[in-house]
Design an enzyme around this catalytic site. Structure first.
Site: not given
Ligand code: GDP
Ligand code: MN
Length: 403
Positions: A101, A189
């Site tokens: 992530y 993101e």
């Protein structure tokens, strides 16, 4: 302004962030052609402005043309947490060795961008934070210094990602940071940030929020606004120049001045109700703007009652009353209205409302009384959409509504 995944990936690619090969498609036919061009196996991905598509069935692997067509047919038009799929992205399937992530967000408290990296990708960042708060490495970047190679190494070591990919992951973070600054983004993101079986590092998903107030500096990205993917009431409001934010309750709200509207939301909550929206009609609103605003509020099917909270300064309460009377004349209104008018020309405004004798319009003297009455008349709010994922790490509740 939020971008769809494929638009975010195109933006990534312009800044040298590696992505799998893919093509957008707006119809089943286009999806099949795209799949043939990209080469099987492909992944057909729903393009909607909300995460959690995988779990909702909006992401499917196709090994041949027949499967690609079947999946495209199933995904296009489907509803994902209230968003209809109008657009697909057909991407070369990746084989997954690791899912990490990565994100670049604003830390408003620190007044600096913050870069985050975690070895536990593929799930919502809130979930990572809950499972193992130490699994997310965070680092602030001094905007005058910029992102340096050592920042990347620090994040890589702290997050515990595989050693052989520390360098390419660091490079990706550096490029993401450049994209963040260069595009005036509020959030980037990458979840998952993928390591393939061949140890290649690519962005498998892209969530991009650009600063709506900086779009004048990026005319080409300004054109990417996804009007079809936008919330219908928010689009309607934007086109009419109203500052409107949809919320998930049932009490429609109109006030003048952002501060007054914010406190109106609080008072409705205090009275046990749930607001359906934020709507600031602005100072000096004329009758026509008020009637326009009523139309936007009532276009939300959840609204079962409306509260008008007007404090007349520049705004004249008689203009507001006339706007409401106009709205009742032109729209088929079946929900109750509670109106509180105070300040400039309030007596005149109340007299106009009394003379017009509108059905189901109730005038209250104080803000608190008006809120209680509105909550009572609007009745029970529908249950909250439980499986809709919450705002992600970068979602910015106190950002200015886009202009
Ligand atoms: P989201 O659910 O909206 O966040 O959509 P993502 O693009 O992040 O995809 C969700 C999940 O689908 C990923 O975490 C992967 O596990 C899986 N996925 C997406 N694309 C591929 C692919 O090309 N190959 C494989 N094997 N899995 C994929
Ligand atoms: Mn994702």
């Amino acid at each position: 302004m939020d971008l769809l995944e494929y638009q975010g990936k195109q933006l990534f690619a312009r800044h040298g962030v590696p992505i799998p090969e893919g093509r957008p498609a707006a119809t089943i036919e286009e999806a099949v052609i795209a799949a043939d061009e990209v080469g099987y196996p492909v992944v057909i991905k729903a393009q909607v402005l909300i995460g959690g598509r995988g779990k909702a069935g909006g992401i499917k692997l196709a090994n041949d043309r027949e499967e690609a067509e079947r999946h495209a047919k199933a995904i296009i038009g489907m509803d994902i947490h209230g968003f209809t799929v109008h657009q697909l992205y057909v991407e070369k399937a990746s084989d997954i060795a690791e899912e990490y992530y990565a994100a670049v967000v604003f830390d408003r408290g620190a007044k600096q961008p913050m870069v985050m990296l975690s070895r536990m990708g593929g799930m919502e960042v809130e979930e990572i934070a809950e499972k193992d708060p130490t699994a997310i490495a965070r680092l602030h970047v001094d905007p005058l210094v910029g992102f340096q190679a050592f920042h990347g190494r620090r994040l890589a070591f702290e997050s515990g990602i595989a050693e052989d990919v520390i360098r390419p992951v660091g490079t990706m973070l550096e490029r993401l940071y450049e994209a963040f600054v260069g595009e005036d983004a509020m959030l980037l993101e990458v979840n998952p940030l993928l390591v393939t079986g061949d140890r290649e590092v690519v962005a498998l998903d892209a969530k991009v929020t650009l600063d709506g107030n900086a779009l004048y500096r990026h005319p080409e990205t300004a054109e990417l606004r996804n009007t079809g993917a936008e919330d219908p009431q928010e689009r309607m409001a934007r086109e009419r120049g109203l500052t409107y934010v949809k919320l998930d309750g049932n009490v429609g709200i109109l006030g003048n001045g952002a501060g007054l509207v914010m406190s109106t939301l609080d008072v409705v909550a205090q009275a046990g109700g749930r607001p359906a929206n934020f709507l600031d009609a602005g100072g000096g609103s004329k009758a026509e703007e008020i009637s326009n605003a009523v139309e936007v509020i009532l276009a939300n099917p959840k609204v079962t009652g409306v509260l008008f909270n007007i404090f007349g300064g520049i705004t004249r309460c008689d203009e507001v009353a006339n706007g409401l009377i106009t709205a009742f004349g032109s729209l088929d209104i079946s929900v109750p209205f509670v109106v509180r008018l105070d300040g400039t020309n309030d007596e005149e405004g109340r007299r106009l409302l009394a003379d017009a004798d509108l059905p189901n319009v109730h005038v209250e003297k104080t803000m608190l009384e008006a809120a209680s009455r509105a909550v009572e008349l609007a009745g029970e709010a529908p249950p909250e959409d439980a499986d809709r994922p919450g705002p992600s790490a970068g979602a910015d509740p106190d950002a200015d509504p886009e202009q």
